[in-house]
Design a protein around this motif. Structure first.
Motif, short mmCIF file in Angstrom:
data_model
loop_
_atom_site.label_atom_id
_atom_site.label_comp_id
_atom_site.label_asym_id
_atom_site.label_seq_id
_atom_site.Cartn_x
_atom_site.Cartn_y
_atom_site.Cartn_z
N PHE A 158 44.21 18.87 33.91
CA PHE A 158 44.33 20.41 32.89
C PHE A 158 42.98 20.84 33.12
CE2 PHE A 158 43.85 23.24 29.69
CZ PHE A 158 44.60 23.83 30.39
N ALA A 159 41.88 19.81 32.62
CA ALA A 159 40.35 20.35 32.48
C ALA A 159 39.53 20.38 33.59
CB ALA A 159 39.93 19.11 31.23
N ARG A 160 40.22 19.59 34.70
CA ARG A 160 39.41 19.28 36.45
C ARG A 160 40.27 20.99 36.71
NH1 ARG A 160 35.73 20.09 39.35
NH2 ARG A 160 36.11 19.12 41.56
N THR A 161 41.44 21.06 36.97
CA THR A 161 41.43 22.47 37.23
C THR A 161 41.34 24.02 36.68
OG1 THR A 161 43.90 21.78 37.24
CG2 THR A 161 44.20 24.06 37.81
N GLN A 162 41.40 23.81 35.68
CA GLN A 162 40.58 24.74 35.16
C GLN A 162 38.64 25.09 34.97
OE1 GLN A 162 41.39 27.37 31.86
NE2 GLN A 162 39.81 28.62 32.73
N GLU A 163 38.12 24.14 35.23
CA GLU A 163 36.45 23.77 35.98
C GLU A 163 36.88 24.89 37.19
OE1 GLU A 163 35.36 20.31 35.98
OE2 GLU A 163 35.35 19.64 33.56
N LEU A 164 37.57 24.02 38.04
CA LEU A 164 38.03 24.30 39.22
C LEU A 164 38.29 26.22 39.30
CD1 LEU A 164 39.93 21.90 41.02
CD2 LEU A 164 37.37 22.69 41.73
N LEU A 165 39.25 26.51 38.80
CA LEU A 165 39.60 27.99 38.27
C LEU A 165 38.00 28.40 38.09
CD1 LEU A 165 43.00 27.59 37.32
CD2 LEU A 165 42.06 29.12 39.09
N ASP A 166 37.90 28.35 36.98
CA ASP A 166 36.66 29.03 36.34
C ASP A 166 34.92 29.11 38.11
OD1 ASP A 166 37.65 29.76 34.14
OD2 ASP A 166 35.89 27.76 33.56
N ASP A 167 35.11 27.94 38.16
CA ASP A 167 34.22 28.48 39.82
C ASP A 167 34.75 29.51 40.90
OD1 ASP A 167 32.28 26.23 38.98
OD2 ASP A 167 33.01 24.41 39.48
N ILE A 168 36.20 28.72 40.82
CA ILE A 168 36.33 30.45 41.81
C ILE A 168 36.51 31.73 41.50
CG2 ILE A 168 39.04 31.06 43.03
CD1 ILE A 168 40.00 27.64 42.86
N LEU A 169 36.71 31.52 40.35
CA LEU A 169 37.13 33.12 39.61
C LEU A 169 35.16 33.31 39.46
CD1 LEU A 169 39.48 33.09 37.19
CD2 LEU A 169 39.33 34.13 39.30
N ALA A 170 34.30 33.01 39.58
CA ALA A 170 33.31 33.24 39.81
C ALA A 170 32.74 33.86 40.83
CB ALA A 170 31.84 31.90 38.76
N GLU A 171 32.43 32.88 41.75
CA GLU A 171 32.53 32.92 43.61
C GLU A 171 33.35 33.98 43.39
OE1 GLU A 171 33.35 30.99 47.88
OE2 GLU A 171 33.00 29.80 45.55
N ILE A 172 34.53 34.59 43.68
CA ILE A 172 34.81 35.74 43.60
C ILE A 172 34.25 37.46 43.26
CG2 ILE A 172 37.11 37.26 43.04
CD1 ILE A 172 38.73 34.43 43.88
N PHE A 173 34.36 37.38 41.32
CA PHE A 173 33.44 38.12 41.18
C PHE A 173 32.42 38.58 41.26
CE2 PHE A 173 37.53 37.71 38.61
CZ PHE A 173 37.46 38.89 39.24
N SER A 174 31.35 37.21 41.76
CA SER A 174 30.37 37.43 41.68
C SER A 174 29.63 38.61 42.99
CB SER A 174 29.58 36.42 42.86
OG SER A 174 30.32 35.51 44.36
N GLU A 175 30.65 38.73 43.60
CA GLU A 175 30.48 39.48 45.22
C GLU A 175 30.86 41.34 44.52
OE1 GLU A 175 32.79 38.03 48.59
OE2 GLU A 175 31.27 36.40 48.34
N VAL A 176 31.71 41.48 43.87
CA VAL A 176 31.85 42.20 43.10
C VAL A 176 30.40 43.28 41.92
CG1 VAL A 176 34.00 43.89 41.99
CG2 VAL A 176 34.59 41.43 43.24
N ASN A 177 30.79 44.34 41.99
CA ASN A 177 29.44 45.39 40.84
C ASN A 177 30.27 45.11 39.81
OD1 ASN A 177 28.14 47.42 40.23
ND2 ASN A 177 28.22 48.14 41.38
N PRO A 178 29.59 44.47 39.00
CA PRO A 178 29.18 44.48 37.10
C PRO A 178 29.84 46.21 36.45
CG PRO A 178 27.45 43.52 37.96
CD PRO A 178 27.84 44.49 38.88
N ALA A 179 29.99 47.18 36.97
CA ALA A 179 30.47 48.02 36.92
C ALA A 179 31.93 49.12 37.11
CB ALA A 179 28.96 49.54 37.45
#
Length: 125
Positions: free
Chosen positions: A83-104
């Motif tokens: 569960f902890a490993r999957t949570q870490e992976l999901l956090d990394d995946i979401l960070a990568e996805i949202f890094s390309e989206v304008n904060p506004a």
């Protein structure tokens, strides 16, 4: 997300992750009926999913001392690690996805989703 988890060799499917997330949010001990309601699947589907997860060593069944017919489901040591490993992976995946989206844009969408959530809550009573 399912495909992204597979690409990163995630230890859990999203169904298993959501089930374990629900269990962890409820003091780590829940019944099948509570899992069914909490992750919005039938009792039969929840029972089969839990059976497979117990077989895989991710969950543990414990008899309810006050009701011998009932069991509690909790995360095993192996389950907590997965569960902890999957949570870490999901956090990394979401960070990568949202890094390309304008904060506004993220702020505007978050606010809109909050409004939609509030409107939908009127129907939950």
């Amino acid at each position: 997300m399912e495909r992204a988890l597979r690409q990163y060799d995630g230890p859990l499917s999203m169904a298993r992750f959501h089930t374990m997330d629900f269990i962890s949010q409820h003091d780590g001990q829940v019944r099948i009926q509570e899992i069914s309601a909490g992750v919005d699947i039938t009792v039969g589907a929840a029972s089969r999913l839990v059976d497979r997860m117990v077989t895989d060593g991710l969950l543990i069944r414990t008899s309810d001392a006050s009701d011998g017919r009932s069991t509690f489901i909790s995360l095993s040591v192996k389950g907590r690690a997965a569960f902890a490993r999957t949570q870490e992976l999901l956090d990394d995946i979401l960070a990568e996805i949202f890094s390309e989206v304008n904060p506004a844009t993220i702020t505007a969408v978050t606010e809109a989703l909050g409004e939609i959530d509030q409107s939908l809550r009127k129907f939950e009573a």
